[in-house]
Scaffold this motif. Structure first.
Motif, PDB file in Angstrom:
ATOM      1  N   ASP A  39      -9.021 -23.891   3.608  1.00 57.91           N
ATOM      2  CA  ASP A  39      -8.227 -24.305   2.452  1.00 57.91           C
ATOM      3  C   ASP A  39      -8.786 -23.635   1.202  1.00 57.91           C
ATOM      4  O   ASP A  39      -9.771 -24.086   0.624  1.00 57.91           O
ATOM      5  N   LYS A  66      -9.945 -27.032   8.890  1.00 60.17           N
ATOM      6  CA  LYS A  66      -8.867 -27.093   7.902  1.00 60.17           C
ATOM      7  C   LYS A  66      -9.440 -27.009   6.489  1.00 60.17           C
ATOM      8  O   LYS A  66      -8.911 -26.282   5.634  1.00 60.17           O
ATOM      9  N   ARG A  67     -10.535 -27.730   6.234  1.00 57.73           N
ATOM     10  CA  ARG A  67     -11.170 -27.670   4.917  1.00 57.73           C
ATOM     11  C   ARG A  67     -11.745 -26.287   4.649  1.00 57.73           C
ATOM     12  O   ARG A  67     -11.683 -25.775   3.531  1.00 57.73           O
ATOM     13  N   GLN A  92      -9.131 -25.689  -2.131  1.00 56.11           N
ATOM     14  CA  GLN A  92      -9.979 -26.870  -2.200  1.00 56.11           C
ATOM     15  C   GLN A  92     -11.361 -26.498  -2.693  1.00 56.11           C
ATOM     16  O   GLN A  92     -11.999 -25.597  -2.172  1.00 56.11           O
TER      17      GLN A  92
END
Length: 205
Positions: free
Chosen positions: A94, A90-91, A97
């Motif tokens: 992203d 997920k990171r 981010q």
């Protein structure tokens, strides 16, 4: 004889500890973020010392005689790895981010402590490597030199975790690029997914 036993224990311990795994991936990320690095290093070192001492003391038979316990740890570890693989993926995907260590808001000390303990004690391979493997290898030594061998393995753990936590800052120039963090998280997700599948598919011997 003491130096020989220490050296053998150190190289054997290093060979088992220095590898790409879920715990080391977590420790490296904490080192890069400069987030509770002392706590992380201390937890990993103390855990390894306790597990190695257990193996040298002859408790490795528990791994063989109590396979049910290891299987519970196996599935709990797989579940934990699956969750963290998802979080890392997920990171990685992203695009909004950007992780700058100077701007990063570190999780609480309690959360880091519990996460670090989980990465260590919910990993069934750590019992096979430290308790069973090192414990079995120590049997070739006499009663006195067994602990010299064990001390060498413990020193390898101390050296490794201090190096990876405090030495990670040397890589910070590379991680000024947000894409480097995404690549790292992508690799962490792949490693944890691989280890999770391995725990579910390959029986522990």
């Amino acid at each position: 004889m003491i130096i020989s036993s220490l050296a053998t224990g150190f190289t054997t311990g290093a060979g088992l500890i220095v590898c790409i795994g879920s715990q080391n991936a977590f420790v490296l990320r904490q080192g890069l973020l400069r987030s509770h690095v002392g706590l992380v290093a201390l937890v990993c070192i103390i855990s390894d010392i306790l597990l190695i001492a257990a193996g040298i003391s002859g408790l490795g038979f528990m791994v063989e005689q109590w396979p049910t316990m290891l299987q519970w740890v196996r599935y709990a570890g797989a579940l934990f790895l699956a969750f963290n693989a998802f979080q890392a993926a997920k990171r990685a995907f992203d695009t909004h981010q950007s992780l700058n260590p100077s701007e990063f808001i570190a999780p609480s000390r309690k959360k880091i402590l519990l996460t670090c303990l989980a990465f260590t004690w919910l990993n069934p391979h750590v019992y096979l490597d430290t308790v069973f493997m090192l414990g079995s290898l120590s049997l070739q030594y006499t009663e006195g030199t067994q602990w010299e061998f064990g001390a060498g393995a413990m020193l390898a753990s101390v050296a490794w975790f201090i190096s990876i936590t405090y030495g990670a800052r040397l890589l910070l120039p590379l991680f000024k690029n947000p894409n480097a963090w995404r690549v790292l998280d992508g690799l962490v997700a792949l490693v944890m997914t691989y280890l999770c599948i391995g725990l579910l598919v390959v029986p522990l011997n």
